[in-house]
Scaffold this motif. Sequence first.
Motif, short mmCIF file in Angstrom:
data_model
loop_
_atom_site.label_atom_id
_atom_site.label_comp_id
_atom_site.label_asym_id
_atom_site.label_seq_id
_atom_site.Cartn_x
_atom_site.Cartn_y
_atom_site.Cartn_z
N SER A 32 8.54 4.05 13.65
CA SER A 32 7.96 3.98 14.74
C SER A 32 7.67 2.78 15.26
CB SER A 32 7.75 5.15 14.61
OG SER A 32 7.38 5.82 16.40
N ASN A 33 7.02 2.39 16.18
CA ASN A 33 6.11 1.39 16.71
C ASN A 33 5.76 0.28 15.48
OD1 ASN A 33 5.51 3.10 18.82
ND2 ASN A 33 4.15 4.54 17.72
N ALA A 34 6.79 0.81 14.29
CA ALA A 34 6.04 -0.63 13.50
C ALA A 34 5.26 -2.39 13.89
CB ALA A 34 7.36 -0.68 12.33
N VAL A 35 6.33 -2.37 15.61
CA VAL A 35 6.19 -4.04 15.78
C VAL A 35 5.47 -3.80 16.62
CG1 VAL A 35 7.23 -5.47 17.87
CG2 VAL A 35 9.06 -4.40 16.00
N GLU A 36 4.54 -3.12 17.17
CA GLU A 36 3.61 -2.92 18.15
C GLU A 36 1.86 -3.36 17.45
OE1 GLU A 36 6.45 -1.33 18.67
OE2 GLU A 36 6.34 -1.13 20.83
N VAL A 37 2.57 -2.54 16.17
CA VAL A 37 1.41 -2.57 15.01
C VAL A 37 1.05 -4.04 14.98
CG1 VAL A 37 0.97 -1.20 13.11
CG2 VAL A 37 1.16 0.13 13.91
N HIS A 38 1.85 -4.18 14.13
CA HIS A 38 2.07 -5.98 13.25
C HIS A 38 1.82 -7.00 14.88
CE1 HIS A 38 3.23 -4.74 9.79
NE2 HIS A 38 4.14 -4.44 10.20
N ILE A 39 1.97 -6.71 15.81
CA ILE A 39 1.61 -7.55 16.77
C ILE A 39 0.37 -7.16 17.08
CG2 ILE A 39 2.04 -7.82 19.64
CD1 ILE A 39 4.89 -8.18 18.85
N HIS A 40 -0.02 -5.99 16.93
CA HIS A 40 -1.88 -5.77 17.69
C HIS A 40 -2.57 -6.25 16.26
CE1 HIS A 40 -5.26 -3.26 18.03
NE2 HIS A 40 -5.64 -3.09 16.90
N THR A 41 -1.97 -6.77 14.97
CA THR A 41 -3.35 -6.80 14.02
C THR A 41 -3.12 -8.22 14.36
OG1 THR A 41 -1.70 -5.56 12.73
CG2 THR A 41 -2.43 -7.55 11.48
N LYS A 88 -5.43 -1.12 9.76
CA LYS A 88 -6.63 -1.90 8.74
C LYS A 88 -6.01 -2.61 7.84
CE LYS A 88 -11.42 -0.56 7.51
NZ LYS A 88 -12.73 0.76 7.27
N GLY A 89 -5.05 -1.20 7.08
CA GLY A 89 -5.14 -1.88 5.71
C GLY A 89 -4.02 -3.15 6.45
N LEU A 90 -3.15 -3.71 6.68
CA LEU A 90 -2.68 -4.87 7.47
C LEU A 90 -3.35 -5.60 7.64
CD1 LEU A 90 0.25 -3.86 9.37
CD2 LEU A 90 0.52 -3.88 6.94
N ILE A 134 0.82 -1.06 0.04
CA ILE A 134 -0.10 0.05 -0.01
C ILE A 134 0.63 1.07 -0.17
CG2 ILE A 134 -1.57 1.15 1.00
CD1 ILE A 134 -3.11 -1.67 2.62
N ILE A 135 0.61 2.52 -1.31
CA ILE A 135 1.07 3.19 -0.85
C ILE A 135 0.28 4.52 -1.00
CG2 ILE A 135 3.28 2.88 -2.41
CD1 ILE A 135 2.27 3.57 -4.73
N THR A 136 0.15 5.15 0.56
CA THR A 136 -0.63 6.38 0.19
C THR A 136 -0.33 7.45 1.40
OG1 THR A 136 -3.33 5.94 2.07
CG2 THR A 136 -1.24 4.98 2.42
N ALA A 137 -0.65 8.33 2.05
CA ALA A 137 -1.27 9.58 2.57
C ALA A 137 -1.90 9.76 4.43
CB ALA A 137 -1.52 11.08 1.53
N ARG A 138 -2.41 8.33 4.23
CA ARG A 138 -3.01 7.62 5.39
C ARG A 138 -2.42 7.51 6.52
NH1 ARG A 138 -9.07 5.26 2.94
NH2 ARG A 138 -9.28 6.48 1.27
N ASP A 139 -1.79 8.56 7.54
CA ASP A 139 -0.72 8.12 8.48
C ASP A 139 -1.15 7.30 9.72
OD1 ASP A 139 -1.91 10.60 8.88
OD2 ASP A 139 -0.06 11.40 8.76
N SER A 140 -2.43 7.44 10.21
CA SER A 140 -2.70 7.11 11.62
C SER A 140 -2.13 5.36 11.87
CB SER A 140 -3.95 7.18 11.44
OG SER A 140 -5.10 6.74 10.98
N ILE A 141 -2.73 5.33 12.97
CA ILE A 141 -2.32 3.81 13.41
C ILE A 141 -3.39 3.00 12.72
CG2 ILE A 141 -2.39 2.34 14.89
CD1 ILE A 141 0.65 3.60 14.48
#
Length: 221
Positions: free
Chosen positions: A185-194, A87-89, A75-82
């Motif tokens: 930043s917070n990439a690991v947390e985002v993926h674990i949350h997913t 949601k994308g992942l 995904i390439i986008t300007a939507r930058d919220s967590i």
Amino acid sequence: MRILLIEDDEMIGQSLQKALKSHAVNWVKDTFAGEHTLNLETYDLILLDLGLPKRSGLEYLIQLREKGMSTPVLIITARDSIEDRVKGLDCGADDYLLKPFAIEELEARIRVLTRRKQDRTDPIISYGDASLNPATFTLSYQGKTERLSVKAFNIMQTLLENPGVIYSRGQLEEKIYGWNEEVESNAVEVHIHTIRRKFGANIILNVRGVGYTFPKARANI
């Protein structure tokens, strides 16, 4: 590498086609044109914008995965919220890159996705009631099977291959990012949350102040 670019912005589309000249890039401006193109040709990677006319990129991504298409999607986008990134992942993206971005970073992410695709012939990785299938990038746990993004899969693979071992965020970042690739930043947390949203909070345990682990005790379940 054959890349399908789905992007409605004229300037971005032209720039990416020119910058990615080492690849065969087919550029379309909406998901219906992308769908038609995918019915005619096979691609190694899809670069997908979210804010598209006629049908959103996210809606199209969901449909692709429901049809069983395993082609990596970046995904390439300007939507930058967590929330947008999660949601994308969750919907099946393999990676998520924020606009504006450097072409060097995009190329690095493409290389990582290419390597992951080439490694998908690896055997199934199992421990206790969990198993990972590199051929489909799916995780099966307690009777439920879901497809993971590349980075989420790599995190789960690291933990599942070493049950009981606690990995810090920095150690997991080393597992999911390529050499010289900027760490988000917070990439690991985002993926674990997913992963937890798909399979429940207990699939990965957080050892406060230390890191994350897949409990060794699950081997006896």
